[in-house]
Design an enzyme around this catalytic site. Structure first.
Site, PDB file in Angstrom:
ATOM      1  CD  GLU A 271      28.451  65.102  -6.985  1.00 55.75           C
ATOM      2  OE1 GLU A 271      28.004  65.689  -7.982  1.00 55.75           O
ATOM      3  OE2 GLU A 271      28.185  65.457  -5.809  1.00 55.75           O
ATOM      4  CG  HIS A 292      26.361  52.217  22.658  1.00 58.15           C
ATOM      5  ND1 HIS A 292      26.417  51.497  23.824  1.00 58.15           N
ATOM      6  CD2 HIS A 292      27.080  53.346  22.882  1.00 58.15           C
ATOM      7  CE1 HIS A 292      27.113  52.163  24.721  1.00 58.15           C
ATOM      8  NE2 HIS A 292      27.525  53.286  24.173  1.00 58.15           N
ATOM      9  CE  LYS A 403      22.199  67.810 -10.392  1.00 61.87           C
ATOM     10  NZ  LYS A 403      23.176  68.924 -10.478  1.00 61.87           N
TER      11      LYS A 403
END
Length: 431
Positions: A271, A292, A403
């Site tokens: 951000e 792994h 938003k």
């Protein structure tokens, strides 16, 4: 704390940084450090975050928490920086009581959590600077109704952390709720060492002053040279590596309790620095588990990554029992602490052998001071990287666009077609 960049140098990686380039970059670091120092002195927006260890007062945080406890559970209701700092601290440290973060609006997850905990033994902290964050307010309303349905007086179980004005501030005034202040001039992702990140820690009985002292220790190590400051060494090296093609920043702590820290780092780095066509894409990994899985890609995939390995120097000792099986007798009589450190060292060596730049971060211990020092160091490093890249580290216009658009869709003011001119749908309903 120690930051080691040896494995990120050009002699170990085709995209590593030449030592001579670091010497040249140090002049820019000096100038950036002066700009950061000026911003701090004048308490400018964003730079003010680096003043939090000196300015945060634990007493009102502890008092607000005490006013809604005792309780067995603590819900931090926020999103992004309003929740990740608290989760990082409480998961890294061994405190009392169960803490949860409601930082998403997945209905199945919220329903399952509310069904699983005793709401009569639950307190909540609603965190939003503006008091208008849709996800936070929606979750708060859902929890509040659940408490009312269960016969719990929610006003006796709620702490509000917000700005000086807004819907949450109005609600807190109306119901006389204990209120904590989101610090002025500090973006949410930089607010872990404030009331935003410390209320959950106070609930767990953690030593807030020690956390802040760790931040002050990191603050004292800031200098005007990357060769003298762990934070600026990390920020400058990451900046230089991006310029040489390391576009993916993998954060790989070797401690399960730091898994939330990797998530916090991902928000901070993405951000803050993902602007103007620049920025590294954060990847979250966990040592030794992801040796792994993801290590295969890091070593044998595109040479476009830098891997940060984090570990505490002090760990608990868990002996590995002796065995009479020859194939695994090297484990018997050893210790899990020795094993995970060997895994860490092997991963660093493996990356270096493959020409993948790696940076090692070691903190003394996973204790309050250690986590405070780690959080502050990463924040200062991020600010340094932003200064060198010439981006506005403290804004998030793309986030705000999303938003605003979500609110417009919910209100029926826009449709997907009017937002972007195109709506692509799949499934039977689109046939």
């Amino acid at each position: 704390m120690e930051v080691t960049i040896e494995s990120a140098l050009a002699e170990h990686s085709p995209i590593g940084v030449p030592r001579a380039d670091l010497e040249e970059l140090d002049a820019a670091v000096r100038s950036a450090a002066e700009r950061i120092a000026t911003g701090r002195e004048q308490d400018e927006h964003g730079y003010a975050a680096l003043n939090l260890p000196d300015e945060t007062d634990p007493e009102p945080i502890e008092a607000a928490v005490e006013s809604v406890t005792p309780a067995e559970n603590w819900l931090t209701i926020g999103i992004g920086g309003s929740a990740l700092g608290a989760a990082t601290i409480t998961e890294a440290l061994d405190g009392d009581g169960a803490t949860y973060s409601l930082d998403n609006v997945d209905p199945a997850a919220i329903e399952a959590l509310l069904a699983d905990i005793d709401l009569s033994e639950t307190a909540m902290n609603v965190v939003s600077r503006s008091g208008r964050t849709a996800e936070t307010l929606a979750n708060f309303l859902v929890v509040r109704e659940a408490m009312e349905t269960a016969g719990v007086e929610w006003t006796e179980r709620t702490v509000v952390t917000t700005g000086e004005s807004g819907p949450l501030a109005t609600l807190a005034d109306r119901h006389d709720l204990p209120t904590l202040t989101v610090p002025e001039g500090v973006p949410g992702r930089f607010s872990a060492l404030s009331a935003v990140g410390l209320a959950a820690a106070a609930f767990q009985g953690l030593d807030l002053e020690a956390i802040l002292a760790g931040g002050r220790q990191a603050e004292a190590s800031l200098a005007d040279s990357l060769f003298e400051s762990p934070a600026y060494a990390y920020g400058a090296t990451m900046y230089a590596l991006e310029a040489r093609g390391a576009n993916v920043a993998a954060m790989m702590p070797y401690a399960e309790s730091l898994e939330a820290f990797a998530e916090w780092f991902a928000q901070l780095w993405a951000e803050s620095l993902g602007k103007d066509g620049r920025g590294q894409t954060p990847a979250r990994a966990l040592g030794a588990t992801d040796q792994h899985s993801q290590l295969q890609l890091y070593r044998a995939g595109p040479k476009d990554k830098v891997v940060t390995l984090v570990r505490p120097r002090e760990r608990p000792s868990v002996p590995i029992p002796e065995t009479d099986q020859d194939a695994i007798d090297y484990l018997g009589g050893s210790d899990l602490r020795a094993l995970i450190d060997a895994e860490f060292d092997a991963t660093e060596a493996s990356l270096r052998k493959a020409g993948v730049p790696a940076i090692r971060i070691e903190i003394d211990a996973l204790d309050p001071a250690g986590i405070g020092e780690l959080l502050y160091t990463m924040e200062a490093a991020c600010i340094m990287a932003g200064e060198l890249a010439g981006v506005d580290t403290f804004t998030q216009p793309a986030v705000e666009w999303g938003k605003d658009t979500a609110r417009a869709l919910l209100r029926g003011e826009q449709t997907l077609e009017t937002v972007d001119g195109l709506s692509v749908r799949t499934g039977p309903e689109s046939q």
